[in-house]
Design a protein around this motif. Structure first.
Motif, mmCIF file in Angstrom:
data_model
loop_
_atom_site.group_PDB
_atom_site.id
_atom_site.type_symbol
_atom_site.label_atom_id
_atom_site.label_comp_id
_atom_site.label_asym_id
_atom_site.label_seq_id
_atom_site.Cartn_x
_atom_site.Cartn_y
_atom_site.Cartn_z
ATOM 1 N N ASN A 106 17.561 62.948 8.128
ATOM 2 C CA ASN A 106 17.626 63.863 9.074
ATOM 3 C C ASN A 106 19.078 64.616 9.069
ATOM 4 N N ASP A 107 20.130 64.092 8.350
ATOM 5 C CA ASP A 107 21.448 64.500 8.372
ATOM 6 C C ASP A 107 21.362 65.562 7.495
ATOM 7 N N THR A 108 21.080 66.752 7.753
ATOM 8 C CA THR A 108 20.957 68.109 6.873
ATOM 9 C C THR A 108 22.528 68.252 6.687
ATOM 10 N N TYR A 109 23.436 68.237 7.203
ATOM 11 C CA TYR A 109 24.569 68.852 6.791
ATOM 12 C C TYR A 109 25.182 67.990 5.703
ATOM 13 N N LYS A 128 37.016 71.959 0.860
ATOM 14 C CA LYS A 128 36.575 73.231 0.691
ATOM 15 C C LYS A 128 35.972 73.648 2.019
ATOM 16 N N GLN A 129 36.470 74.193 2.672
ATOM 17 C CA GLN A 129 36.112 74.710 4.102
ATOM 18 C C GLN A 129 35.004 75.740 4.020
ATOM 19 N N TRP A 130 34.793 76.421 2.960
ATOM 20 C CA TRP A 130 33.741 77.558 2.673
ATOM 21 C C TRP A 130 32.605 76.697 2.707
ATOM 22 N N LEU A 131 32.546 75.403 1.986
ATOM 23 C CA LEU A 131 31.543 74.885 1.641
ATOM 24 C C LEU A 131 30.940 74.125 2.721
ATOM 25 N N LYS A 132 31.876 73.611 3.562
ATOM 26 C CA LYS A 132 31.494 72.914 4.726
ATOM 27 C C LYS A 132 31.028 73.978 5.824
ATOM 28 N N ASN A 133 31.389 75.152 5.915
ATOM 29 C CA ASN A 133 30.816 76.209 6.656
ATOM 30 C C ASN A 133 29.415 76.595 6.261
ATOM 31 N N VAL A 134 28.906 76.347 4.947
ATOM 32 C CA VAL A 134 27.586 76.875 4.551
ATOM 33 C C VAL A 134 26.827 75.488 4.932
ATOM 34 N N ALA A 135 27.444 74.454 4.889
ATOM 35 C CA ALA A 135 26.596 73.170 5.329
ATOM 36 C C ALA A 135 26.124 73.425 6.770
ATOM 37 N N LYS A 136 27.257 73.659 7.487
ATOM 38 C CA LYS A 136 26.870 73.844 9.032
ATOM 39 C C LYS A 136 26.016 74.794 9.147
ATOM 40 N N LYS A 137 25.786 75.846 8.383
ATOM 41 C CA LYS A 137 24.763 77.050 8.246
ATOM 42 C C LYS A 137 23.337 76.606 8.055
ATOM 43 N N VAL A 138 23.275 75.518 6.878
ATOM 44 C CA VAL A 138 22.044 75.197 6.689
ATOM 45 C C VAL A 138 21.410 73.981 7.653
#
Length: 205
Positions: free
Chosen positions: A146-149, A170-180
């Motif tokens: 359940n750890d989607t991030y 990769k801050q941009w990727l971590k931001n995308v993962a937060k959005k997901v």
């Protein structure tokens, strides 16, 4: 006269098949609401539920990842690169379909999942692939189901890259993962409201 009637009927039948095919593969009209998605695509819930049961990956997590990867476009591909800023060049990768799986990753899935005849532009196969990949992330990278991030980071970077923490800078990727992850939480809340109807079949009547 009979010939014309037969031609008209045949043409109407062909058009009906084309339209039905288009509806089957077109993305859902409201991809931000999981209940609306499953109402419109009446086979998708059962397909997602099978993947959830098989791989222990929550439906909202799998659907949020698919939304990020392809926006539910069956034949999605990465954009082409540009040669001299104008001429279309090769695509950035072999990613294709609902899950945007690359050729080699899809082959790994086919050889190890028991789904050797799968297709990346088939929703049932694509959602099963995402569930299978998340299962591998739990096995190879110790990520909870359940750890989607972190599941999305592993999906993007691969298990080797994730284990080496290649996403760290990769801050941009971590931001995308937060959005997901946020979308998965929204999808979960939506599913909680309509799952009973989906299970009973009443949603579709």
């Amino acid at each position: 006269m009979i010939g014309w009637q037969a031609l008209i009927k045949h043409t109407a039948l062909v058009l009906a098949v084309i339209l039905a095919s288009g509806c089957a593969t077109s993305p859902p009209s409201n991809p931000d609401n999981l209940c609306d998605i499953f109402e419109e695509k009446d086979d998708w819930y059962e397909d997602a539920k099978k993947a959830e049961k098989r791989w222990k990956s929550p439906i909202p997590t799998m659907m949020a990842m698919m939304h990020q990867e392809s926006r539910f476009v069956a034949k999605a591909k990465p954009p082409r690169t540009k040669i001299l800023w104008v001429i279309p060049g090769p695509r950035k990768s072999s990613a294709y379909g609902y899950s945007q799986a690359k050729d080699e990753t899809w082959e790994w899935y086919q050889h190890n999942s028991g789904n050797s005849w799968s297709s990346r532009d088939d929703f049932a196969d694509a959602i099963d692939f995402i569930g299978w990949y998340n299962y591998q992330s739990g096995r190879l990278s110790k990520i909870k189901s359940n750890d989607t991030y972190h599941l999305y980071l592993a999906y993007h970077e691969g298990h080797g890259g994730f284990n080496r923490r290649t996403y760290r800078d990769k801050q941009w990727l971590k931001n995308v993962a937060k959005k997901v992850s946020s979308r998965a939480a929204t999808y979960q809340a939506q599913l909680n409201r309509c799952r009973e109807d989906l299970e009973s079949g009443g949603w579709f009547w």
